[in-house]
Design a protein around this motif. Structure first.
Motif, short mmCIF file in Angstrom:
data_model
loop_
_atom_site.label_atom_id
_atom_site.label_comp_id
_atom_site.label_asym_id
_atom_site.label_seq_id
_atom_site.Cartn_x
_atom_site.Cartn_y
_atom_site.Cartn_z
N ARG A 1 0.82 -1.21 0.00
CA ARG A 1 0.00 0.00 0.00
C ARG A 1 0.85 1.26 0.00
O ARG A 1 0.33 2.36 -0.13
N MET A 2 2.18 1.09 0.15
CA MET A 2 3.08 2.24 0.23
C MET A 2 3.86 2.38 -1.07
O MET A 2 5.07 2.63 -1.07
N ALA A 3 3.18 2.24 -2.18
CA ALA A 3 3.83 2.29 -3.48
C ALA A 3 3.16 3.34 -4.37
O ALA A 3 2.05 3.80 -4.09
N ILE A 4 3.85 3.72 -5.44
CA ILE A 4 3.27 4.66 -6.41
C ILE A 4 2.11 3.99 -7.11
O ILE A 4 2.21 2.83 -7.55
N SER A 5 1.00 4.69 -7.21
CA SER A 5 -0.18 4.17 -7.89
C SER A 5 -0.65 5.20 -8.90
O SER A 5 -1.00 6.33 -8.53
N GLU A 6 -0.63 4.83 -10.17
CA GLU A 6 -1.07 5.72 -11.24
C GLU A 6 -0.37 7.08 -11.15
O GLU A 6 -1.00 8.13 -11.21
N ARG A 7 0.97 7.03 -11.00
CA ARG A 7 1.85 8.21 -10.95
C ARG A 7 1.57 9.10 -9.75
O ARG A 7 1.99 10.25 -9.70
N SER A 8 0.86 8.56 -8.75
CA SER A 8 0.61 9.31 -7.53
C SER A 8 1.34 8.66 -6.36
O SER A 8 1.40 7.43 -6.26
N ALA B 1 11.79 12.90 -12.95
CA ALA B 1 12.78 11.96 -13.47
C ALA B 1 13.19 10.95 -12.40
O ALA B 1 13.38 9.77 -12.68
N LYS B 2 13.32 11.41 -11.16
CA LYS B 2 13.79 10.54 -10.08
C LYS B 2 12.76 9.50 -9.67
O LYS B 2 13.07 8.33 -9.49
N TYR B 3 11.50 9.95 -9.50
CA TYR B 3 10.53 9.10 -8.80
C TYR B 3 9.37 8.62 -9.67
O TYR B 3 8.76 7.60 -9.37
N ILE B 4 9.04 9.37 -10.71
CA ILE B 4 7.89 8.98 -11.53
C ILE B 4 8.33 8.24 -12.78
O ILE B 4 7.84 7.17 -13.11
N ASP B 5 9.29 8.82 -13.49
CA ASP B 5 9.75 8.20 -14.73
C ASP B 5 10.92 7.25 -14.53
O ASP B 5 11.41 6.64 -15.48
N SER B 6 11.40 7.15 -13.28
CA SER B 6 12.41 6.16 -12.91
C SER B 6 13.63 6.18 -13.82
O SER B 6 14.00 5.18 -14.43
#
Length: 392
Positions: free
Chosen positions: A78-85, A294-299
């Motif tokens: 539950r502590m993960a990125i979901s739909e870029r959020s 770049a760091k967290y969404i697009d990896s």
């Protein structure tokens, strides 16, 4: 102190027994009031998933964006990125619990939960805290000060090192005093912009004319590349300052350093800090610089190990350990550099609680050095427990 990469091995011996004589009890504290709240929750999910439950008991404590401490579920998924959020503590907090209260008596490490209209409920004693907060109100010495008052051992840098590591101006001042190479910068303090914005604007322009456009305008005390703007000329200064001030009223302006972005991890071992294999952050085509998206969404993927010569690798690792020692850090640090076109390294900054998910650069660099993520978590906990017993 050594900058040699360790050979793969498990952590030495267990720390002191838990408060009840059993397994040490770890409180993982995450979330917080800063703009990096969601990043902290990501980190907590990874740490919770990696802690050896045969060796430690775990108590997850989230701090909501408005500062309320709450018990949360122990579900890393539950502590993960979901739909870029990014996730938030408010979505994880157990609805039937009140605020969690840390002990204020150094003679007691008992954590309680206070429910409205009821007698506070004891949650048991905590042996060590693993704070995975990023940014102000967590990584800047404030939480560390609370834990010092409480007498509870914790992972990572102490009050001074945390505060210095969060303030880019004073970080650079300390680096300079130790003879470490830093790039050109100037600082705009809150009163400068509020009382005479024209003079503050001229200060930025004069700096840019001396060192060249573009410049980077940043919050002085924030992380995860939030609030940063690359400014090509005078017309972009005001908007960049206001964007930075959304995260911190104090801003820092840095010149563009042309070269390669290199990172290196430092980890505290029984015999002192050691440096990891370095990594390189390649240019990101879809982004103007290595920003939050770049760091967290697009990896964006770093290159591990960085394609450096043996001499360059040795130099960046030496500088990383020197930066760790200059700021009196403990536990862990990620040091960020530019390898400039003249072949010299320039130290940009350190992070006393860097991105710490398994795909973050810090764990990836140590994995390449032979330490997998669960062992990395264990080593940090053991280092904190050693400090609690006076063993180093």
């Amino acid at each position: 102190m050594s900058s040699e990469t360790p050979s793969p091995s498990s952590s030495t011996g267990p720390g002191p027994g838990g408060a009840t004589g059993g397994k040490p009890r770890v409180a993982v504290v995450f979330g917080g009031r800063s703009s990096e709240h969601g990043v902290s929750v990501l980190t907590a999910g990874a740490v919770l998933g990696a802690i050896d439950r045969e060796k430690y008991e775990v108590l997850p404590i989230g701090i909501t964006a408005d500062g309320r401490w709450a018990l949360t579920g122990d579900d890393p998924e539950r502590m993960a990125i979901s739909e870029r959020s990014l996730p938030a503590v408010a979505e994880l907090a157990e609805s039937d619990t009140g605020g969690v209260v840390m002990p204020l008596d150094p003679g007691s490490r008992e954590v309680t939960v206070a429910e409205p209209g009821q007698v506070p409920k004891a949650l048991g004693e905590v042996d060590v805290v693993f704070p995975v907060l990023h940014g102000p109100y967590g990584e800047d010495g404030t939480l560390q000060g609370l834990l010092e008052l409480s007498g509870v051992p914790y992972v990572g840098a102490g009050v001074l090192a945390s505060a210095v590591g969060m303030d880019k101006e004073y970080m650079k001042r300390i680096f300079t005093s130790f003879g470490l190479p830093v790039g050109p910068y100037t600082t705009i303090r809150p009163r400068e912009w509020e009382q005479d914005p024209a003079a503050a604007r001229k200060k930025i322009v004069d700096f840019a004319q001396e060192h060249g456009w573009p410049v980077f305008v940043k919050p002085a005390r924030a992380g995860s590349s939030m609030g940063i703007s690359k400014v090509a000329g005078l017309s972009g200064v005001d908007d960049a300052v206001e964007e930075a001030r959304r995260h911190d009223p104090k801003i820092i302006v840095e010149s563009l350093l042309r070269g390669r972005e290199i990172e290196c991890g430092v980890l505290e071992f029984e015999d002192g800090p050691r440096a990891s294999v370095p990594a390189e952050i390649p240019s990101v085509d879809a982004h103007d610089f290595y920003d939050f998206e770049a760091k967290y969404i697009d990896s964006a993927s770093g290159i591990v190990p960085a394609p450096l010569t043996p001499e360059q690798t040795a130099r960046v690792r030496e500088l990383s350990v020197a930066a760790f020692e200059a700021v009196s850090c403990e536990g862990l640090v990620r040091a960020d550099f530019f390898l400039c076109e003249d072949g010299e390294f320039v130290l940009n900054e350190i992070n006393t609680m860097p991105g710490f998910t398994p795909i973050s650069m810090y764990p990836r660099m140590w994995r390449e050095a032979g330490i997998e993520y669960p062992e990395l978590v264990d080593r940090l906990l053991q280092a904190a427990l050693r400090r609690a017993t006076g063993l180093r």
